[in-house]
Design a protein around this motif. Structure first.
Motif, mmCIF file in Angstrom:
data_model
loop_
_atom_site.group_PDB
_atom_site.id
_atom_site.type_symbol
_atom_site.label_atom_id
_atom_site.label_comp_id
_atom_site.label_asym_id
_atom_site.label_seq_id
_atom_site.Cartn_x
_atom_site.Cartn_y
_atom_site.Cartn_z
ATOM 1 N N GLY A 23 50.661 18.427 0.645
ATOM 2 C CA GLY A 23 49.839 17.613 -0.244
ATOM 3 C C GLY A 23 49.644 18.193 -1.630
ATOM 4 O O GLY A 23 49.142 17.512 -2.519
ATOM 5 N N MET A 24 50.027 19.452 -1.845
ATOM 6 C CA MET A 24 49.812 20.069 -3.156
ATOM 7 C C MET A 24 50.615 19.366 -4.250
ATOM 8 O O MET A 24 50.117 19.165 -5.349
ATOM 9 N N LEU A 28 49.044 17.817 -7.600
ATOM 10 C CA LEU A 28 49.514 18.248 -8.910
ATOM 11 C C LEU A 28 50.000 17.056 -9.727
ATOM 12 O O LEU A 28 49.703 16.942 -10.913
ATOM 13 N N ARG A 29 50.723 16.156 -9.075
ATOM 14 C CA ARG A 29 51.215 14.967 -9.765
ATOM 15 C C ARG A 29 50.042 14.128 -10.282
ATOM 16 O O ARG A 29 50.037 13.690 -11.426
ATOM 17 N N ASN A 30 49.032 13.920 -9.450
ATOM 18 C CA ASN A 30 47.858 13.148 -9.866
ATOM 19 C C ASN A 30 47.135 13.821 -11.031
ATOM 20 O O ASN A 30 46.685 13.146 -11.959
ATOM 21 N N ASP A 31 47.018 15.141 -10.989
ATOM 22 C CA ASP A 31 46.383 15.870 -12.088
ATOM 23 C C ASP A 31 47.190 15.725 -13.379
ATOM 24 O O ASP A 31 46.627 15.548 -14.458
ATOM 25 N N MET A 32 48.519 15.791 -13.280
ATOM 26 C CA MET A 32 49.370 15.660 -14.462
ATOM 27 C C MET A 32 49.247 14.265 -15.064
ATOM 28 O O MET A 32 49.198 14.112 -16.285
ATOM 29 N N LEU A 36 48.041 13.882 -18.923
ATOM 30 C CA LEU A 36 48.937 13.237 -19.880
ATOM 31 C C LEU A 36 48.412 11.890 -20.346
ATOM 32 O O LEU A 36 48.595 11.511 -21.504
ATOM 33 N N ASP A 37 47.733 11.160 -19.458
ATOM 34 C CA ASP A 37 47.187 9.860 -19.823
ATOM 35 C C ASP A 37 46.074 9.988 -20.862
ATOM 36 O O ASP A 37 45.785 9.046 -21.582
ATOM 37 N N ASP A 43 53.248 5.558 -18.862
ATOM 38 C CA ASP A 43 53.710 4.744 -17.745
ATOM 39 C C ASP A 43 53.547 5.625 -16.508
ATOM 40 O O ASP A 43 54.397 6.463 -16.209
ATOM 41 N N LYS A 44 52.441 5.471 -15.815
ATOM 42 C CA LYS A 44 52.078 6.379 -14.716
ATOM 43 C C LYS A 44 53.120 6.415 -13.598
ATOM 44 O O LYS A 44 53.328 7.451 -12.980
#
Length: 76
Positions: A23-24, A28-32, A36-37, A43-44
């Motif tokens: 799940g890390m 990490l992807r969600n945090d990025m 960035l947003d 474009d998520k």
């Protein structure tokens, strides 16, 4: 074995090899996306995160995403 099963197996094997908790990568992807947003009209769905481990034991983390514009910064 279906394609999605192969993708899942590959992901499990890579995660195990890199000693990264399950799940890390998703966290990490969600945090990025969140970071960035804040700076770009992002474009998520386009965000790609690739983590690899080099022979030296160092991690290489690559992030790629598409954005349509840079957000205006507010200053005091």
């Amino acid at each position: 074995m279906k394609q999605r099963d192969l993708v899942r197996l590959k992901r499990v094997l890579l995660t195990d090899q890199m000693r990264i908790p399950n799940g890390m990568a998703d966290l990490l992807r969600n945090d990025m996306v969140t970071v960035l947003d804040g700076y770009f009209e992002l474009d998520k769905k386009s965000l790609q995160l690739v983590m690899t481990i080099e022979d030296s034991g160092l991690y290489r983390i690559s992030v790629q995403a598409q954005a349509s514009a840079v957000r205006k910064m507010q200053t005091i």
